[in-house]
Write a protein that holds these residues in place. Structure first.
Motif, mmCIF file in Angstrom:
data_model
loop_
_atom_site.group_PDB
_atom_site.id
_atom_site.type_symbol
_atom_site.label_atom_id
_atom_site.label_comp_id
_atom_site.label_asym_id
_atom_site.label_seq_id
_atom_site.Cartn_x
_atom_site.Cartn_y
_atom_site.Cartn_z
ATOM 1 N N ASP A 1 0.846 -1.187 0.000
ATOM 2 C CA ASP A 1 0.000 0.000 0.000
ATOM 3 C C ASP A 1 0.887 1.243 0.000
ATOM 4 O O ASP A 1 1.421 1.650 1.032
ATOM 5 N N LEU A 2 1.084 1.850 -1.177
ATOM 6 C CA LEU A 2 1.990 2.994 -1.304
ATOM 7 C C LEU A 2 1.481 4.234 -0.588
ATOM 8 O O LEU A 2 2.247 5.146 -0.315
ATOM 9 N N THR A 3 0.193 4.271 -0.253
ATOM 10 C CA THR A 3 -0.336 5.450 0.433
ATOM 11 C C THR A 3 0.103 5.500 1.890
ATOM 12 O O THR A 3 -0.002 6.545 2.524
ATOM 13 N N THR A 4 0.600 4.395 2.430
ATOM 14 C CA THR A 4 1.038 4.389 3.823
ATOM 15 C C THR A 4 2.522 4.714 3.966
ATOM 16 O O THR A 4 3.010 4.864 5.073
#
Length: 125
Positions: free
Chosen positions: A10-13
């Motif tokens: 999850d690149l948003t984290t």
């Protein structure tokens, strides 16, 4: 290789530090400038083709919102790319390659670029 390692897809984290963000933005503005050269060369060619072409380009840049926005976008990309390029040149010269130096240069890049982008906006609009 240890297959029990956790994998974060999850690149948003992921929190990128400011020097990484300025480096990524430097690459993005390079692509924007490359694509924007199509419009810049078209406008230059049209304005040099005849007096009527010059009047058309000059009128578009004076009255058309989209033309002004594209011009401001290209100038903004150029300003950030130029300032971040100087930051990268300083890194290549082994100046400020510490963690603190990298953060301070990234902060200076953002501040100087913001000032130049605002000045470009005032000039275009």
């Amino acid at each position: 290789m240890n297959s029990k390692r956790p994998v974060n897809l999850d690149l948003t984290t992921i929190h990128f530090p400011l020097p990484a963000l300025t480096s990524i933005t430097h690459r993005i503005t390079g692509v924007i400038l490359f694509v924007g050269l199509i419009f810049a060369f078209w406008a230059l060619g049209k304005s040099l083709s005849s007096p009527a072409g010059f009047d058309a380009v000059s009128s578009a840049l004076a009255n058309n919102f989209l033309a002004k926005f594209i011009a401001w976008g290209l100038l903004s990309a150029l300003a950030f790319h130029f300032v971040a390029g100087i930051k990268h040149l300083l890194m290549d010269a082994n100046i400020g390659v510490t963690l603190e130096g990298g953060v301070k240069k990234a902060q200076a890049t953002v501040v100087v670029s913001a000032v130049l982008i605002i000045l470009a906006g005032v000039w275009v609009w």
